[in-house]
Design an enzyme around this catalytic site. Structure first.
Site, PDB file in Angstrom:
ATOM      1  N   TYR A  86       0.827  -1.233   0.000  1.00 53.55           N
ATOM      2  CA  TYR A  86       0.000   0.000   0.000  1.00 53.55           C
ATOM      3  C   TYR A  86       0.853   1.272   0.000  1.00 53.55           C
ATOM      4  CZ  TYR A  86      -0.320  -0.338   5.289  1.00 53.55           C
ATOM      5  OH  TYR A  86      -0.106  -0.429   6.631  1.00 53.55           O
ATOM      6  N   GLU A  87       0.223   2.372  -0.372  1.00 60.12           N
ATOM      7  CA  GLU A  87       0.919   3.657  -0.627  1.00 60.12           C
ATOM      8  C   GLU A  87       1.969   3.502  -1.729  1.00 60.12           C
ATOM      9  OE1 GLU A  87       0.185   6.579   0.078  1.00 60.12           O
ATOM     10  OE2 GLU A  87      -1.338   6.208   1.592  1.00 60.12           O
ATOM     11  N   GLY A  88       1.690   2.654  -2.695  1.00 64.86           N
ATOM     12  CA  GLY A  88       2.621   2.458  -3.801  1.00 64.86           C
ATOM     13  C   GLY A  88       3.503   1.250  -3.553  1.00 64.86           C
TER      14      GLY A  88
END
Lengths: 596, 281
Positions: free
Chosen positions: A437-439
Site C-alpha cells: 500500500y501507498e505504492g
C-alpha cells in the site's frame, strides 16, 4: 508478548545522527528542548507498551467486524483510541493554530514508530487522519479548515483517504467516481471506493472522507481528477452534526494481516448522491495527492522499521528462553538457542538492519524539518532535494527489509514460529501489506529512476554520493579493525551505488525497459548503502563517545559490533546489486512472454 | 483543597547491582526515577483534585537534579513543584529529612493552607517508612499509614474516611483534616501524561528553596548534624545451604506427580488435612 520502545537507540540516533540539538534552533521549534522531548518519548513508550501492545493480538484474532453497514472494532480498541485522543497524541505533529502541538517530524517519527510497533492496526487510523488533515491544510478553504480541522486534530473526528477503485489501483488515472455540481456550491458523489482504511468504525461520531472523483466535463486521465471532502455526517454551520450523508460501508475485506484495522468498501450516492465539497481547484486532485505522497510513503516506510523492531524483540526473548541442543564447540549442558552461531547470525541480521532503517528514517525526518523550517532558502532546497530522493528508499527498502526481518523472526522460533499462538506469525503477516500500500515497491523504484534520478540526470544522487564520501575523512581517523573494515566496505558500497546510479541516469532515456527491470535492485542497492552510511556514522559516534568516556559502554560497544556486522553481512552485497542493476535488465526481458 | 505530595528521586532499583566484593551499591549509569511508591500517592492526590477541585503541590528534598523527578510529576498534572535543596541537607537520615520537609510544608501552608499531605508508604532505596510519620508528628497532623483507598472527603465538615490495610483485614478509619496519608502500592494506576501537561511541565518554573527559604534556622537539626543514625556495617547475607530432596513420583502423568506431592505433604503434616477441612469455604 511485550514491547518496549528501544528508547536508548532512538535517543542515540536522534542526538548523534539526526541532529536533535540543531532542531531546537529552527524557527517554530522553540518548545522542543530536551525536557519536553524526553517526557514525550517516555510517555509514548508507556502508552505504546501498556495500552497498545497488549491489544495487538486481540486485534488479530477478534478482528474488526461488519454487520449491516456498521463496523465494530476489536474489543479494547475504541477505549484505547479515546484515551489516545484525550492525552493529545493525535495532534502532536499538527499546526498549533488548530490545537496541535507542532512537534518536529523527527520527534513524531520516533513516536509513530512506537505506535506502529506496538499495534500496527491501531496506528493506521491516526495515520490516515493525519493524511486527511494535511490535505485540508494544504488546499482546503478557510471555511473548510475551520469546519473540520479542530475536531480532526483533537481526534474527536477521524479522516480517511478515498483513492482506490476496483479498476484504479496503482493507476489512479482510471478513477470513475463522479462528482456532479449540485448548484449550491456543493457536489453530489456517486461511485464505489475500495481499500478505505478505517472508512467506517465505532471510535468517533463523525468521519471525514477525502475522495478523488471526476466532474462531468473533466479531461480524461490524470488531469481530470478532483479532490473532495465528504463527511459521514454533514456538519452544520454552528459545528453541530446534521443529516447522515449518502455514504455506506458495503463490506470490509478479509485480509492476510492487519486484521484489527477495518479495510472498507464505501459506496457513494446509492440514494441520489453523497454531498461533497471541492478541495482546492477542479482537476488538480492528483497533483495535491502527490504533494502529500511524501508524508504517506514515509509513514509506511516507518511501518517496515517498526515491525522489524517488534519481531526482533520477540525473537531475542525466545532465543534466550528456548533450551535446545549443546554448544557446538563442546560441553554437555543444554544451552539456550541464542548460543548457536546461526541463531546469533539471524538475530544480528535483524538487529543490524532494524538499526540501519531507524537511522536512515530519522535522518530523513530531520531533513524534512530543515526543508520546512530552515531560515536559509538554499538549505531548505538542499534538504528538500535529499528528502525527495530518499522517500522511495525509506518506503521501498524499509518495508522490503521489514518483511525480511519479520520472516527471520519466524525462523528464529523454529516450528513454534509457524504456530499462530506464538505471536510472531502475526508480525510476518502484518508486515506483508507494507510493500504494497501507498505504492508498491515497484512504484517506489519507478519513482526513483524516473522523477528522482532520470529527470535531473542523476544530480541529486551524485550529491548524496559526494556526502557519503565526505564521511571517509572522519572514518580515516578511527583506529581498530571494526572501523577499518566499515570504512573499506562503505567505500566499495558507495562506488557501487555511483556506478548503478550513473547507469540509470545515462540509460533512462535510451533503454527504459531494461532500466525499469533493474529499478528495484537499484532501490535495494541505495537502501543498503544508505544504511551502511548511517551505520558508519553510528560507529563513528560510538567510538568518539567511548573515547570521551560518555554514556553506557555496553550500548556503545554493541553499536560498534552491530555496525561491523552490517558491513560484513549487508553492505558487502552492494557490489552484487550494482552488477544486477547494470547488467541484469536484459535477462529479465529476454524470454518470450508466451514462455511464462 | 490544597494537597502536598512528598516525593523522592531514587535510583531505579531494578537496574542496580551490588558490588560483589565491597557490597556497595553500584550507582553508575543507573537512571534516576520518582520513587514508585510515591506515584501511588500522587495519583491519589490527583484523583481527589479531579473530584473536589483545588491544587496539588509536589515537594522534594534532594540534590539539584531532583528537579527532574518533580518535573515528571508535573507532566502527570501536579500544579506546582518545590525543590528544597542545600548542601547543608547532605547526609540527612529520616529524622533530619522529616525536619526539613516539615519546615517546608509549614512554609507552603503559610502561602495557602494545606489540607492533606501524601507520601508513599516508603522509598525503594531507604525502605524505612519513617519520613511520612515523622512529618505528621512534627506538624501535629493526623496520621494514616498504609492507606489503600481514600473513601470519602467531606470538605465542609473537614473530615475524611479511608481504608487502611492492616494485618488480617482492612480497617475503615475516619479522621479530621489536615492529615497525612502514606499510600500503599498497587492501590491505583498512575494516569498517562497528556501532551498539554508535558508542555506545561517543560515550561513550568520549579521553585527552588535553600535552607533559609525553607524557613530553617537551626542547622543542628538538618543534614549530617541532625542525623543520629549511623551505618555501622553493610553485608550481603550468606545463602543458606540446605539439601534439596529428590522426590520420585510413581508415574509421569500430571495426576501422578500431583498425588505424590500431596501425599508427601499430608504424611509430613498430619494435622494439615483437618486444618483445611475446618476452614470455612
Amino acid at each position: 508478548m511485550s514491547y518496549r520502545a528501544p528508547l536508548q537507540d532512538m535517543r542515540f540516533v536522534m542526538q548523534e545522527l539526526a541532529g536533535l540539538d540543531r532542531l531546537a534552533s529552527l524557527p517554530g521549534f522553540g518548545d522542543t528542548g530536551g525536557e519536553v522531548v524526553d517526557a514525550v518519548l517516555d510517555e509514548a513508550d508507556r502508552f505504546a507498551s501498556d495500552i497498545l501492545a497488549p491489544l495487538n493480538r486481540i486485534g488479530d484474532t477478534e478482528r474488526a467486524r461488519w454487520q449491516d453497514g456498521v463496523v465494530t472494532t476489536p474489543p479494547g480498541f475504541r477505549d484505547a483510541y479515546l484515551r489516545f485522543a484525550e492525552n493529545g497524541w493525535n495532534g502532536i505533529g499538527c499546526d498549533p493554530e488548530y490545537g496541535g502541538q507542532g512537534m518536529p517530524k523527527l520527534v513524531t517519527t520516533a513516536v509513530y514508530e512506537m505506535w506502529k510497533a506496538a499495534n500496527l492496526s491501531f496506528s493506521l487510523c491516526p495515520m490516515l487522519t493525519s493524511g486527511a488533515i494535511e490535505a485540508l491544510m494544504l488546499r482546503g478553504s478557510d471555511a473548510q479548515k475551520q469546519m473540520y480541522l479542530h475536531n480532526m486534530v483533537s481526534g474527536k473526528w477521524t479522516g480517511t483517504m478515498n483513492l482506490t477503485e476496483s479498476q484504479a489501483g496503482s493507476d489512479l488515472a482510471a478513477v470513475r467516481t463522479r462528482a456532479v455540481p449540485a448548484g449550491d456550491g456543493s457536489y453530489r458523489l456517486t461511485g464505489q471506493k475500495i481499500f478505505i482504511t478505517y472508512g467506517e468504525h465505532d471510535y468517533t461520531e463523525n468521519i471525514i472522507h477525502l475522495v478523488l472523483a471526476r466532474t462531468p466535463d473533466a479531461p480524461e486521465g490524470v488531469k481530470g481528477i478532483s479532490l473532495f471532502v465528504a463527511p459521514k455526517f454533514l456538519v452544520r454551520a454552528d459545528g453541530s452534526l446534521g443529516a447522515r450523508n449518502d455514504i455506506r460501508c458495503l463490506s470490509i475485506e478479509h485480509k492476510l494481516g492487519i486484521h484489527g484495522s477495518p479495510t472498507c468498501v464505501l459506496s457513494y450516492g446509492e440514494q441520489g448522491g453523497a454531498t461533497a465539497y471541492l478541495v482546492g481547484e477542479e482537476n488538480r486532485g492528483l497533483e495535491y495527492m502527490f504533494i502529500m505522497m511524501n508524508a504517506a510513503r514515509f509513514a509506511v516506510g516507518l511501518e517496515g522499521l517498526a515491525i522489524a523492531e517488534r519481531a526482533y524483540q520477540k525473537a531475542v526473548q525466545y532465543a534466550r528462553e528456548r533450551i535446545q541442543g549443546t554448544d557446538i564447540a563442546g560441553g554437555k549442558d543444554k544451552v539456550a538457542i541464542v548460543r548457536h552461531p546461526d541463531v546469533r547470525r539471524m538475530l544480528m541480521r535483524m538487529k543490524a538492519q532494524t538499526e540501519a532503517m531507524r537511522a536512515v528514517a530519522y535522518v530523513v525526518a530531520s531533513a524534512q524539518d530543515a526543508a520546512s523550517r530552515h531560515p536559509d532558502a538554499g538549505e531548505r532546497a538542499r534538504n528538500q532535494a535529499f528528502v525527495d530522493l530518499m522517500i522511495p528508499i525509506v518506503k521501498g527498502w524499509s518495508t522490503e527489509t521489514g518483511n525480511e526481518v519479520a520472516s527471520l523472526g519466524v525462523q528464529v522460533h523454529g516450528g513454534m514460529g509457524f504456530i499462530e499462538e506464538t505471536g510472531t506469525a502475526q508480525f510476518f503477516r502484518d508486515a506483508r501489506i507494507t510493500t504494497i500500500y501507498e505504492g508498491t515497491t515497484a512504484i517506489q523504484a519507478n519513482d526513483l529512476i524516473g522523477r528522482k534520478i532520470g529527470r535531473d540526470g542523476g544530480r541529486a544522487l551524485a550529491a548524496l554520493v559526494q556526502e557519503m564520501r565526505a564521511l571517509d575523512v572522519d572514518l580515516a581517523t578511527l583506529t581498530g579493525a571494526d572501523a577499518q573494515r566499515m570504512r573499506a566496505l562503505l567505500a566499495r558500497g558507495v562506488a557501487a551505488l555511483e556506478r548503478g546510479g550513473r547507469h540509470v541516469a545515462e540509460q533512462y532515456g535510451k533503454n527504459i525497459r531494461a532500466v525499469a527491470a533493474g529499478s528495484v535492485p537499484l532501490l535495494q542497492l541505495m537502501g543498503v548503502v544508505c544504511g551502511g552510511w548511517q551505520m558508519a556514522r553510528a560507529l563513528l559516534a560510538a567510538q568518539r563517545r567511548l573515547a570521551a568516556d560518555g554514556g553506557d559502554r555496553g550500548f556503545l560497544h554493541a553499536k560498534i559490533a552491530t555496525a561491523r556486522f552490517y558491513a560484513d553481512h549487508v553492505l558487502v552485497g552492494a557490489e552484487a546489486l550494482a552488477e544486477t542493476v547494470i547488467d541484469g535488465g536484459d535477462a529479465v526481458l529476454a524470454m518470450d512472454e508466451a514462455a511464462f | 483543597m490544597h494537597i502536598v505530595v512528598c516525593i523522592k528521586q531514587v535510583p531505579d532499583s531494578a537496574q542496580i547491582r551490588v558490588h560483589p566484593v565491597t557490597n556497595t551499591i553500584m550507582r553508575q549509569g543507573v537512571p534516576a526515577i520518582v520513587n514508585p511508591y510515591d506515584l501511588f500517592a500522587l495519583e491519589e492526590a490527583l484523583r481527589l483534585k479531579d473530584r473536589h477541585g483545588g491544587r496539588v503541590t509536589v515537594l522534594t528534598m534532594g540534590p539539584p537534579q531532583a528537579e527532574d523527578a518533580l518535573r515528571k510529576c508535573l507532566t502527570f498534572g501536579a500544579d506546582e513543584a518545590i525543590l528544597v535543596t542545600d548542601r547543608a541537607f547532605a547526609g540527612a537520615d529520616t529524622l533530619a529529612t522529616s525536619y526539613a520537609l516539615a519546615a517546608a510544608i509549614r512554609n507552603i501552608d503559610r502561602d495557602a493552607a494545606v489540607d492533606l499531605v501524601f507520601t508513599g508508604k516508603q522509598t525503594i532505596d531507604g525502605d524505612t517508612a519513617q519520613v511520612g510519620p515523622g512529618i505528621a508528628k512534627r506538624l501535629d497532623l493526623q496520621l494514616l499509614t498504609y492507606v489503600s483507598r481514600v473513601e470519602q472527603v467531606d470538605i465542609a465538615q473537614r473530615r475524611l474516611r479511608v481504608q487502611r490495610r492492616a494485618e488480617g483485614g482492612v480497617q475503615v478509619l475516619e479522621t479530621r483534616l489536615p492529615c497525612l496519608i502514606t499510600m500503599l502500592e498497587g492501590t491505583n494506576e498512575m494516569r498517562f501524561a497528556s501532551m498539554d501537561n508535558m508542555f506545561r511541565a517543560a515550561r513550568c518554573a520549579v521553585r527552588i528553596w535553600d535552607r533559609e527559604a525553607a524557613g530553617i534556622s537551626d542547622v543542628s537539626k538538618i543534614g549530617l548534624k541532625g542525623s543520629p543514625t549511623v551505618v555501622s556495617k553493610v553485608f550481603a547475607p550468606q545463602a543458606r545451604a540446605r539439601r534439596a530432596e529428590l522426590i520420585e513420583a510413581e508415574g509421569d502423568a500430571p495426576r501422578d506427580l500431583a498425588l505424590t506431592l500431596i501425599n508427601k505433604l499430608f504424611t509430613r503434616n498430619p494435622k494439615l488435612r483437618d486444618a483445611i477441612v475446618a476452614q470455612p469455604s
